[in-house]
Design an enzyme around this catalytic site. Sequence first.
Site, PDB file in Angstrom:
ATOM      1  CB  SER A  15      -0.891   0.003   1.240  1.00  0.00           C
ATOM      2  OG  SER A  15      -1.469   1.285   1.391  1.00  0.00           O
ATOM      3  CB  THR A  63      -8.014  -0.696   2.064  1.00  0.00           C
ATOM      4  OG1 THR A  63      -8.196  -0.820   0.648  1.00  0.00           O
ATOM      5  CG2 THR A  63      -6.909  -1.635   2.528  1.00  0.00           C
ATOM      6  CE  LYS A  67     -12.194   0.703   0.703  1.00  0.00           C
ATOM      7  NZ  LYS A  67     -12.186   1.552  -0.478  1.00  0.00           N
ATOM      8  CG  ASP A 103     -12.948   5.157  -1.004  1.00  0.00           C
ATOM      9  OD1 ASP A 103     -11.786   5.544  -0.771  1.00  0.00           O
ATOM     10  OD2 ASP A 103     -13.390   4.049  -0.664  1.00  0.00           O
ATOM     11  N   GLY A 132     -19.001  -1.988  -8.827  1.00  0.00           N
ATOM     12  CA  GLY A 132     -18.424  -2.521  -7.588  1.00  0.00           C
ATOM     13  C   GLY A 132     -18.413  -1.452  -6.508  1.00  0.00           C
ATOM     14  CB  ALA A 134     -14.392   1.806  -6.997  1.00  0.00           C
ATOM     15  CG  ASN A 154     -21.763  -3.716 -13.690  1.00  0.00           C
ATOM     16  OD1 ASN A 154     -20.544  -3.603 -13.829  1.00  0.00           O
ATOM     17  ND2 ASN A 154     -22.303  -4.590 -12.874  1.00  0.00           N
ATOM     18  CB  THR A 156     -24.122  -8.085 -13.248  1.00  0.00           C
ATOM     19  OG1 THR A 156     -22.985  -8.907 -13.511  1.00  0.00           O
ATOM     20  CG2 THR A 156     -25.246  -8.905 -12.693  1.00  0.00           C
ATOM     21  CB  ILE A 216     -10.522   4.327 -10.429  1.00  0.00           C
ATOM     22  CG1 ILE A 216     -11.070   2.910 -10.506  1.00  0.00           C
ATOM     23  CG2 ILE A 216     -11.616   5.353 -10.565  1.00  0.00           C
ATOM     24  CD1 ILE A 216     -11.747   2.501  -9.203  1.00  0.00           C
TER      25      ILE A 216
HETATM   26  P1  ATR Z   1     -15.033  -3.719  -5.938  1.00  0.00           P
HETATM   27  O1  ATR Z   1     -14.982  -2.323  -6.487  1.00  0.00           O
HETATM   28  O2  ATR Z   1     -16.337  -4.044  -5.283  1.00  0.00           O
HETATM   29  O3  ATR Z   1     -13.818  -4.097  -5.151  1.00  0.00           O
HETATM   30  P2  ATR Z   1     -14.019  -4.781  -8.355  1.00  0.00           P
HETATM   31  O4  ATR Z   1     -13.618  -6.202  -8.502  1.00  0.00           O
HETATM   32  O5  ATR Z   1     -12.961  -3.751  -8.270  1.00  0.00           O
HETATM   33  O6  ATR Z   1     -15.029  -4.686  -7.151  1.00  0.00           O
HETATM   34  O7  ATR Z   1     -14.921  -4.371  -9.568  1.00  0.00           O
HETATM   35  C1  ATR Z   1     -16.110  -5.014  -9.781  1.00  0.00           C
HETATM   36  C2  ATR Z   1     -16.661  -4.465 -11.071  1.00  0.00           C
HETATM   37  O8  ATR Z   1     -15.866  -4.925 -12.154  1.00  0.00           O
HETATM   38  C3  ATR Z   1     -18.051  -4.947 -11.342  1.00  0.00           C
HETATM   39  O9  ATR Z   1     -18.723  -3.919 -12.017  1.00  0.00           O
HETATM   40  C4  ATR Z   1     -17.818  -6.129 -12.282  1.00  0.00           C
HETATM   41  O10 ATR Z   1     -18.921  -6.458 -13.097  1.00  0.00           O
HETATM   42  P3  ATR Z   1     -20.073  -7.427 -12.516  1.00  0.00           P
HETATM   43  O11 ATR Z   1     -20.863  -6.592 -11.558  1.00  0.00           O
HETATM   44  O12 ATR Z   1     -20.856  -7.798 -13.704  1.00  0.00           O
HETATM   45  O13 ATR Z   1     -19.382  -8.576 -11.862  1.00  0.00           O
HETATM   46  C5  ATR Z   1     -16.710  -5.563 -13.103  1.00  0.00           C
HETATM   47  N1  ATR Z   1     -15.974  -6.609 -13.819  1.00  0.00           N
HETATM   48  C6  ATR Z   1     -15.044  -7.436 -13.309  1.00  0.00           C
HETATM   49  N2  ATR Z   1     -14.536  -8.231 -14.282  1.00  0.00           N
HETATM   50  C7  ATR Z   1     -15.156  -7.866 -15.444  1.00  0.00           C
HETATM   51  C8  ATR Z   1     -15.052  -8.275 -16.806  1.00  0.00           C
HETATM   52  N3  ATR Z   1     -14.207  -9.229 -17.171  1.00  0.00           N
HETATM   53  N4  ATR Z   1     -15.849  -7.669 -17.706  1.00  0.00           N
HETATM   54  C9  ATR Z   1     -16.709  -6.701 -17.353  1.00  0.00           C
HETATM   55  N5  ATR Z   1     -16.834  -6.246 -16.081  1.00  0.00           N
HETATM   56  C10 ATR Z   1     -16.080  -6.824 -15.144  1.00  0.00           C
END
Ligand code: ATR
Length: 276
Positions: A15, A63, A67, A103, A132, A134, A154, A156, A216
């Site tokens: 970090s 982190t 969180k 954040d 996600g 963020a 997104n 999903t 980001i």
């Molecule tokens: P967090 O911010 O909660 O730690 P992250 O892993 O940094 O999570 O990011 C999650 C995001 O990345 C989600 O929007 C995820 O899409 P889903 O909600 O459909 O799972 C997206 N994501 C991760 N891998 C992906 C990929 N291969 N293609 C498209 N989106 C992806």
Amino acid sequence: MSLQLKLIGFPIQHSLSPWIHQSFLERTGIEGAYTLHEIAPEDSFSEQIESLRASDIDGFNVTVPYKQKIIPFLDQLDITAELMGAVNTVVVEDGKWIGYNTDGTGYVQALLGKYPELAEKKHASILLLGAGGAARGIFHGLLREGYNKVTLANRTTAKGQAITEGTQASVITLDRAEESVGEYDVVIQTSSVGMNTEKQIIDLQNLTEGTIVSDIVYQPLETNFLKQAAEKGGRLHYGHTMLLYQAQKAFEIWSKKEVNIKGMDEALIIQLRGGR
Ligand code: ATR
């Protein structure tokens, strides 16, 4: 004044927060230290938190992946942290633990720091990619600052809807985002896609010249997403500045002092490149 600060999370050995906060301590002339308290997944989280409570600390950052998990251990939640359902900063005040989330506002300040003209353009149309943790922070950060034309895309879509519920924001698929990306003033990539890979969440073939494109992800600093944005004439915003501004907000909560971050953007890039 002296501040004893910590970071909890896993893994956190690499970090950059200790470097950032040590710089803030020096810049503000406050004594103290910012150290790591790594909590491994196999550790008892509650025991670790109790040992933290027993130590003499003034505050800590939280982190991934804690969180949300930290929330039941707090005495009070700031409104933003409550809205986001996640905490990245805890301040100890009269023995009480109060949770904040810097954040989202940190991200928006970082973006406005680079493109100040956006402060006057609250009607700018903004596309957020990802849903996600963020994305949730940034979405609420934007709404709080008065930006009301936000579309979230997104893979999903249900996860996107969970974030935008109760707001006017719409949710679209990544395919639709790829087609319509040229219609936005600002495009923000909030997912982890692109971190240490060449993958891109969407293709930017249809991007309009002059669009502000933010990612980001800061490892690498120049993601393929940003490289393609540059080729299409986009104006870039790099992810590492979010790290700096969320830290600035956290430090101001702990110290109740303003901290000047001038020059730290460039210094952070050097740290990210391994101190060279
Ligand atoms: P967090 O911010 O909660 O730690 P992250 O892993 O940094 O999570 O990011 C999650 C995001 O990345 C989600 O929007 C995820 O899409 P889903 O909600 O459909 O799972 C997206 N994501 C991760 N891998 C992906 C990929 N291969 N293609 C498209 N989106 C992806």
